[in-house]
Design a protein around this motif. Structure first.
Motif: not given
Length: 150
Positions: A3-9, A25-27, A142-150
């Protein structure tokens, strides 16, 4: 095949730099990246709650790592965001004499700043951000990512 998925932010951590009250937003950014400067302005104008993390690659921008260390040194004196804004506001002047001038304008102790930017803890913070960004799939700034929700 694996599996080549990325880790959660991850969302904000105690060591992160966070400001704003809007959507989170995580920048991942680099202070010598013109697109990052534009994105930072747009996020601030839009009222986003920004978690800033370094994605400093010397191979892309020769001053990237040095500037990330400088921002962390300013953070040790409580001035991450003013220093962040000053770097993005004038990307034509990112060499050391201009960094010291910024410190003076912000009321920072320049000698302490200069010593702090060489601290192993500062380098470790910048490297940790970079590694986590890579694990999350960041390849450019820039990379603008939404963090994972626990």
């Amino acid at each position: 095949m694996g599996d080549l998925t990325s880790a959660a932010v991850a969302g904000p951590r105690p060591e992160d730099h966070v400001r704003g009250d809007g959507e989170l937003v995580v920048m991942y950014a680099d202070f010598s990246c013109p697109r990052c400067a534009v994105a930072a302005l747009e996020l601030r104008a839009g009222g986003a709650r920004v978690v800033f993390r370094h994605f400093a690659l010397k191979t892309r921008h020769p001053r990237a790592v040095a500037l990330a260390h400088a921002a962390e040194a300013a953070a040790l004196q409580g001035a991450f965001w003013p220093f962040h804004d000053a770097l993005f506001a004038d990307q034509g002047h990112l060499d050391d004499p201009h960094l010291w001038e910024r410190c003076e304008r912000l009321g920072l102790d320049v000698a302490r700043f200069d010593a702090d930017r060489r601290r192993p803890e500062v380098a470790a913070h910048v490297q940790r951000d970079l590694r986590e960004g890579m694990r999350a799939g960041v390849t450019a700034t820039p990379a603008l990512l939404r963090p994972s929700v626990d």
